[in-house]
Design a protein around this motif. Structure first.
Motif, PDB file in Angstrom:
ATOM      1  N   HIS A  37       0.854  -1.200   0.000  1.00 54.72           N
ATOM      2  CA  HIS A  37       0.000   0.000   0.000  1.00 54.72           C
ATOM      3  C   HIS A  37       0.884   1.242   0.000  1.00 54.72           C
ATOM      4  O   HIS A  37       1.481   1.601   1.009  1.00 54.72           O
ATOM      5  CB  HIS A  37      -0.936   0.036   1.206  1.00 54.72           C
ATOM      6  CG  HIS A  37      -1.921   1.172   1.140  1.00 54.72           C
ATOM      7  ND1 HIS A  37      -3.222   1.015   0.702  1.00 54.72           N
ATOM      8  CD2 HIS A  37      -1.798   2.495   1.424  1.00 54.72           C
ATOM      9  CE1 HIS A  37      -3.846   2.179   0.734  1.00 54.72           C
ATOM     10  NE2 HIS A  37      -3.000   3.099   1.170  1.00 54.72           N
ATOM     11  N   ARG A 130     -10.520   0.651  -6.299  1.00 57.19           N
ATOM     12  CA  ARG A 130     -10.683   1.124  -4.923  1.00 57.19           C
ATOM     13  C   ARG A 130     -12.001   1.866  -4.776  1.00 57.19           C
ATOM     14  O   ARG A 130     -12.300   2.766  -5.567  1.00 57.19           O
ATOM     15  CB  ARG A 130      -9.534   2.059  -4.584  1.00 57.19           C
ATOM     16  CG  ARG A 130      -9.445   2.414  -3.108  1.00 57.19           C
ATOM     17  CD  ARG A 130      -8.308   3.378  -2.857  1.00 57.19           C
ATOM     18  NE  ARG A 130      -7.898   3.395  -1.465  1.00 57.19           N
ATOM     19  CZ  ARG A 130      -7.254   4.406  -0.893  1.00 57.19           C
ATOM     20  NH1 ARG A 130      -6.927   5.481  -1.600  1.00 57.19           N
ATOM     21  NH2 ARG A 130      -6.920   4.355   0.370  1.00 57.19           N
ATOM     22  N   ARG A 136     -14.199  12.613   4.409  1.00 57.20           N
ATOM     23  CA  ARG A 136     -13.323  13.771   4.245  1.00 57.20           C
ATOM     24  C   ARG A 136     -12.481  13.670   2.967  1.00 57.20           C
ATOM     25  O   ARG A 136     -11.814  14.622   2.579  1.00 57.20           O
ATOM     26  CB  ARG A 136     -12.421  13.935   5.480  1.00 57.20           C
ATOM     27  CG  ARG A 136     -11.313  12.960   5.568  1.00 57.20           C
ATOM     28  CD  ARG A 136     -10.498  13.036   6.847  1.00 57.20           C
ATOM     29  NE  ARG A 136      -9.938  11.735   7.122  1.00 57.20           N
ATOM     30  CZ  ARG A 136      -8.841  11.242   6.556  1.00 57.20           C
ATOM     31  NH1 ARG A 136      -8.151  11.961   5.713  1.00 57.20           N
ATOM     32  NH2 ARG A 136      -8.426  10.015   6.836  1.00 57.20           N
ATOM     33  N   TYR A 163     -12.063   1.420   1.557  1.00 61.83           N
ATOM     34  CA  TYR A 163     -11.543   2.271   2.637  1.00 61.83           C
ATOM     35  C   TYR A 163     -12.735   2.908   3.329  1.00 61.83           C
ATOM     36  O   TYR A 163     -13.542   3.585   2.685  1.00 61.83           O
ATOM     37  CB  TYR A 163     -10.601   3.333   2.055  1.00 61.83           C
ATOM     38  CG  TYR A 163      -9.793   4.108   3.104  1.00 61.83           C
ATOM     39  CD1 TYR A 163      -9.526   3.571   4.359  1.00 61.83           C
ATOM     40  CD2 TYR A 163      -9.283   5.369   2.821  1.00 61.83           C
ATOM     41  CE1 TYR A 163      -8.774   4.264   5.303  1.00 61.83           C
ATOM     42  CE2 TYR A 163      -8.531   6.077   3.750  1.00 61.83           C
ATOM     43  CZ  TYR A 163      -8.282   5.521   4.997  1.00 61.83           C
ATOM     44  OH  TYR A 163      -7.542   6.216   5.934  1.00 61.83           O
ATOM     45  N   HIS A 187      -6.246  -0.467   5.949  1.00 59.63           N
ATOM     46  CA  HIS A 187      -5.939   0.000   7.306  1.00 59.63           C
ATOM     47  C   HIS A 187      -6.926  -0.532   8.358  1.00 59.63           C
ATOM     48  O   HIS A 187      -7.403   0.211   9.224  1.00 59.63           O
ATOM     49  CB  HIS A 187      -5.896   1.538   7.322  1.00 59.63           C
ATOM     50  CG  HIS A 187      -5.235   2.143   6.107  1.00 59.63           C
ATOM     51  ND1 HIS A 187      -4.152   1.557   5.475  1.00 59.63           N
ATOM     52  CD2 HIS A 187      -5.513   3.267   5.378  1.00 59.63           C
ATOM     53  CE1 HIS A 187      -3.798   2.307   4.426  1.00 59.63           C
ATOM     54  NE2 HIS A 187      -4.600   3.325   4.329  1.00 59.63           N
ATOM     55  N   ARG A 224      -1.441   6.411  11.531  1.00 57.61           N
ATOM     56  CA  ARG A 224      -2.718   7.107  11.390  1.00 57.61           C
ATOM     57  C   ARG A 224      -3.670   6.771  12.514  1.00 57.61           C
ATOM     58  O   ARG A 224      -4.505   7.566  12.903  1.00 57.61           O
ATOM     59  CB  ARG A 224      -3.419   6.606  10.120  1.00 57.61           C
ATOM     60  CG  ARG A 224      -3.327   7.480   8.979  1.00 57.61           C
ATOM     61  CD  ARG A 224      -4.048   6.875   7.789  1.00 57.61           C
ATOM     62  NE  ARG A 224      -3.268   7.215   6.632  1.00 57.61           N
ATOM     63  CZ  ARG A 224      -3.056   8.453   6.227  1.00 57.61           C
ATOM     64  NH1 ARG A 224      -3.613   9.460   6.844  1.00 57.61           N
ATOM     65  NH2 ARG A 224      -2.299   8.694   5.183  1.00 57.61           N
ATOM     66  N   PRO A 267      -0.465  10.597   3.074  1.00 58.92           N
ATOM     67  CA  PRO A 267      -1.266  11.811   2.923  1.00 58.92           C
ATOM     68  C   PRO A 267      -2.047  12.169   4.182  1.00 58.92           C
ATOM     69  O   PRO A 267      -2.524  11.276   4.899  1.00 58.92           O
ATOM     70  CB  PRO A 267      -2.239  11.451   1.788  1.00 58.92           C
ATOM     71  CG  PRO A 267      -2.258   9.960   1.719  1.00 58.92           C
ATOM     72  CD  PRO A 267      -0.878   9.536   2.132  1.00 58.92           C
TER      73      PRO A 267
HETATM   74  O1  LIG Z   1      -6.423   8.597   5.507  1.00 59.90           O
HETATM   75  C1  LIG Z   1      -6.081   9.248   4.494  1.00 59.90           C
HETATM   76  O2  LIG Z   1      -6.059  10.485   4.442  1.00 59.90           O
HETATM   77  C2  LIG Z   1      -5.721   8.493   3.275  1.00 59.90           C
HETATM   78  C3  LIG Z   1      -5.918   9.109   2.037  1.00 59.90           C
HETATM   79  C4  LIG Z   1      -5.727   8.375   0.900  1.00 59.90           C
HETATM   80  C5  LIG Z   1      -6.049   8.911  -0.408  1.00 59.90           C
HETATM   81  O3  LIG Z   1      -6.225  10.131  -0.512  1.00 59.90           O
HETATM   82  O4  LIG Z   1      -6.168   8.116  -1.345  1.00 59.90           O
HETATM   83  O5  LIG Z   1      -5.269   7.102   0.956  1.00 59.90           O
HETATM   84  C6  LIG Z   1      -5.001   6.475   2.147  1.00 59.90           C
HETATM   85  O6  LIG Z   1      -4.611   5.306   2.115  1.00 59.90           O
HETATM   86  C7  LIG Z   1      -5.240   7.188   3.336  1.00 59.90           C
END
Ligand SMILES: O=C(O)c1cc(C(=O)O)oc(=O)c1
Length: 307
Positions: A37, A130, A136, A163, A187, A224, A267
């Motif tokens: 990842h 994805r 957010r 996610y 995550h 995170r 990020p």
């Molecule tokens: O928690 C986050 O801000 C985040 C953002 C992104 C994305 O913007 O794709 O990807 C991730 O794996 C985690």
């Protein structure tokens, strides 16, 4: 590594750039290890950020990513489309094509994607799409559109990466459990690690994996999820202790369905930017034996992405 740039874009105020000069991990990664990842951002002057993005990052190029891969001791990467690029996967596809077969990708597509585009993405090394439910980061996409996309990528042998945040799992349950492919959770579904590891919230996530053998989890992003730290900085070898019981439970209960990734360039972190070498040294806390480490870092990701 060279310093982060922005390609003419103004970064989101307070943006933290990735950590320069990460340490060399003490953990010797087993041969064939995959960082499953990570992202590329831009560079913005070549691959502009999407108009609908919720943040503007610093650039993070394929050269910088592959340099980090070599420095940490990984052999391969799985590059995941970041939301700041929306459904324009050009930067990711460019990175895959430059990886000499050492990177696979997970893209974001709309229902307007053509079969020819999907085929060309497959040839470049894409193996998944994805679906993002973190409010957010993205605007809402109707579930019927996502289900239609899932049905179209299933025959390619691709999977769906999801996610979401733990409190949203009950509402998303019926949709997730109806997906026709392998499903990979980013995550660990973002548990609230202040709650007990055997409390109702995390039990629901464990039930999700137990009852649905097509569900996998990335045990990534302690930086995170951690509330109490300490951060992986300044040589700290016992970072993010509050996340350990959660990740370790998933690794030990489902050793054949877990993946690990750096999440470079991390990020939207607010408090600190981790030293990626120390993040690698976090792995033995969640996968304490050589056998568990081999499954997490080598066997599982290679089966899913290069099998
Ligand atoms: O928690 C986050 O801000 C985040 C953002 C992104 C994305 O913007 O794709 O990807 C991730 O794996 C985690």
């Amino acid at each position: 590594m060279s310093k982060p740039t922005t390609g003419g874009f103004a970064k989101t105020p307070g943006w933290l750039d990735w950590y320069e000069g990460p340490s060399k991990p003490r953990l010797q990664l087993p041969p064939g290890s995959v960082d499953a990842h990570c992202h590329v951002f831009g560079p913005g002057d070549r691959f502009p950020y999407a108009p609908e993005r919720k943040y503007t990052p610093c650039d993070a190029s394929w050269q910088q990513l592959f340099q980090l891969r070599d420095h940490l001791g990984f052999e391969r990467n799985v590059i995941v489309q970041a939301t700041c690029h929306g459904a324009d996967n050009s930067a990711l596809l460019d990175a895959l094509r430059r990886s000499e077969g050492r990177a696979r990708g997970v893209v974001t597509v709309r229902r307007s994607v053509s079969d020819a585009e999907l085929k060309s993405m497959h040839e470049a090394g894409v193996r998944g799409v994805r679906f993002n439910f973190v409010k957010r980061l993205v605007d809402f996409t109707p579930k019927d559109e996502l289900m239609e996309i899932a049905a179209r990528i299933a025959p390619l042998g691709w999977h769906v990466v999801i996610y979401f945040e733990a409190q949203d799992l009950p509402e998303l349950w019926d949709f997730f459990t109806a997906l026709p492919t392998t499903v990979v959770v980013d995550h660990m579904g973002r548990p609230d690690v202040r709650q007990p590891v055997d409390g109702p919230e995390f039990e629901l996530f464990v039930k999700f994996m137990r009852d649905y053998p097509n569900v996998w989890s990335k045990v990534s992003c302690p930086e995170r999820l951690s509330v109490s730290g300490p951060p992986a900085l300044h040589g700290e070898r016992n970072a993010y202790r509050d996340v350990v019981p959660f990740a370790r439970r998933i690794v030990e209960t489902f050793p054949d369905r877990v993946l690990w990734g750096t999440d470079w360039p991390h990020p939207n972190l607010k408090g600190h930017m981790p030293d990626d070498g120390l993040l690698v040294d976090f792995i033995p806390h969640v996968a304490p034996t050589a056998q568990l480490q081999r499954k997490l870092l080598v066997d599982n990701p290679n089966r899913l992405y290069w099998g």
